[in-house]
Scaffold this active site. Structure first.
Site, PDB file in Angstrom:
ATOM      1  N   LYS A 170       0.836  -1.199   0.000  1.00  0.00           N
ATOM      2  CA  LYS A 170       0.000   0.000   0.000  1.00  0.00           C
ATOM      3  C   LYS A 170       0.872   1.251   0.000  1.00  0.00           C
ATOM      4  O   LYS A 170       1.893   1.309   0.684  1.00  0.00           O
ATOM      5  CB  LYS A 170      -0.921  -0.002   1.222  1.00  0.00           C
ATOM      6  CG  LYS A 170      -2.022  -1.058   1.145  1.00  0.00           C
ATOM      7  CD  LYS A 170      -2.993  -0.929   2.302  1.00  0.00           C
ATOM      8  CE  LYS A 170      -4.141  -1.920   2.167  1.00  0.00           C
ATOM      9  NZ  LYS A 170      -5.112  -1.801   3.288  1.00  0.00           N
ATOM     10  N   HIS A 263       2.020  -3.522   7.762  1.00  0.00           N
ATOM     11  CA  HIS A 263       1.085  -2.670   8.499  1.00  0.00           C
ATOM     12  C   HIS A 263       1.791  -1.396   8.953  1.00  0.00           C
ATOM     13  O   HIS A 263       2.851  -1.453   9.579  1.00  0.00           O
ATOM     14  CB  HIS A 263       0.551  -3.394   9.736  1.00  0.00           C
ATOM     15  CG  HIS A 263      -0.429  -4.476   9.417  1.00  0.00           C
ATOM     16  ND1 HIS A 263      -0.756  -5.484  10.302  1.00  0.00           N
ATOM     17  CD2 HIS A 263      -1.173  -4.717   8.303  1.00  0.00           C
ATOM     18  CE1 HIS A 263      -1.644  -6.285   9.754  1.00  0.00           C
ATOM     19  NE2 HIS A 263      -1.915  -5.834   8.541  1.00  0.00           N
ATOM     20  N   TYR A 272      -3.897 -10.207  15.832  1.00  0.00           N
ATOM     21  CA  TYR A 272      -3.416 -11.591  15.837  1.00  0.00           C
ATOM     22  C   TYR A 272      -3.015 -12.046  17.231  1.00  0.00           C
ATOM     23  O   TYR A 272      -2.942 -13.250  17.481  1.00  0.00           O
ATOM     24  CB  TYR A 272      -2.263 -11.747  14.835  1.00  0.00           C
ATOM     25  CG  TYR A 272      -2.719 -11.444  13.430  1.00  0.00           C
ATOM     26  CD1 TYR A 272      -3.563 -12.320  12.753  1.00  0.00           C
ATOM     27  CD2 TYR A 272      -2.364 -10.253  12.800  1.00  0.00           C
ATOM     28  CE1 TYR A 272      -4.018 -12.023  11.478  1.00  0.00           C
ATOM     29  CE2 TYR A 272      -2.811  -9.964  11.528  1.00  0.00           C
ATOM     30  CZ  TYR A 272      -3.644 -10.848  10.873  1.00  0.00           C
ATOM     31  OH  TYR A 272      -4.114 -10.558   9.622  1.00  0.00           O
TER      32      TYR A 272
END
Length: 299
Positions: A170, A263, A272
């Site tokens: 991203k 991230h 998680y």
């Protein structure tokens, strides 16, 4: 307003290099906001106020929009106003400080280790599609790739002998990920077959006609593998979730998992830890003598 939107979308494509999937999500959200503005007879983005945004969020919530969807809408709106502020089109952000209504936090679905092995160790058809699909599944699980990262992958991003893949994530941020032994073997079996299709470009995963596979094609192949090998629904992100959870469960290194997933915020990765705790709680319930539930036959 539409002119400003078109300029913003062009900015996202050419300068921010957002994925087509992300761009579509932004477009849907902002067209929804623009429709609201038109109903309120607002002719410029500079006329949208915080009270309007709160009203829009409340309306969407009453209509059944999830907290997650509303949070994304607010994020899309804040992104637009950052751009408008930079361009001198507006001097404030009406979405600043506004949060979506809190909803139930849903943990991501994933495969446990045994189910992941069952999927990947299933029978492989010794042909073009069989080896291609197996290499895709192995790479999803081995390196935790997003769907957009896998379909955008080119040959020059792979170093199979070294076991590395360079991923453009991203915001076009690059990260280097390891490729596990099984995934390397699957790629080594697939890449010679890839050339038989006379590929149109450097795409790693192509159709039999040599065209880069799109998102829908990959989702379909993953879903079919899930039904065939596991008898269940399966999508690419479940393999990414499984990768993250299994690495964290073994290593307990949250920062490294954050880097591998790409991230920006470690808070995103912390989901998680909840999954890992669920696993530990299940083991505890089954193993601890003071936690075991009585059997129905117990007095």
């Amino acid at each position: 307003m539409q002119t400003d939107l078109d300029a913003y979308f062009q900015h996202l494509r050419s300068e921010r290099h957002v994925s087509p999937h992300t761009l579509d999500a932004y477009r849907r959200d902002l067209i929804k906001v623009m429709g609201y503005c038109q109903k309120q007879q607002l002719g410029q983005w500079s006329e949208l106020k915080s009270a309007h945004v709160r009203q829009l969020v409340a309306e969407q919530h009453r209509q059944g929009q999830s907290s997650r969807s509303l949070a994304r809408l607010l994020s899309s709106l804040r992104g637009l106003y950052r751009y408008l502020n930079q361009e001198g089109r507006c001097a404030y952000d009406p979405a600043a400080g506004i949060s979506a209504p809190k909803g139930e936090k849903r943990l991501p679905r994933l495969l446990d280790t045994d189910r992941a092995m069952q999927l990947l160790d299933g029978g492989i058809e010794d042909d073009f599609i069989g080896h291609r699909d197996h290499a895709m599944l192995e790479l999803f699980y081995s390196s935790g790739l997003r769907l957009a990262e896998l379909i955008g992958l080119n040959l020059d991003q792979l170093d199979v002998p070294a076991g590395l893949v360079h991923v453009h994530g991203k915001g076009n941020k690059e990260r280097v990920l390891p490729i596990g032994r099984k995934a390397r073997e699957a790629l080594q079996a697939w890449l010679p077959l890839r050339t038989l299709s006379n590929p149109a470009d450097g795409a790693v995963f192509v159709s039999q006609q040599g065209r880069r596979l799109g998102a829908r094609a990959v989702q379909l192949r993953v879903r079919q593998a899930g039904v065939r090998e596991l008898g269940q629904h399966l999508h690419p992100h479940m393999l990414r979730h499984s990768f993250a959870s299994h690495v964290l469960e073994s290593s307990q290194d949250l920062r490294s998992v954050q880097e591998m997933l790409g991230h920006a915020d470690i808070g995103t990765t912390q989901i998680y830890t909840h999954l890992d705790f669920q696993h530990l709680a299940k083991v505890y319930d089954q193993a601890h003598p003071r936690a075991k539930r009585k059997q129905d036959s117990d007095p």
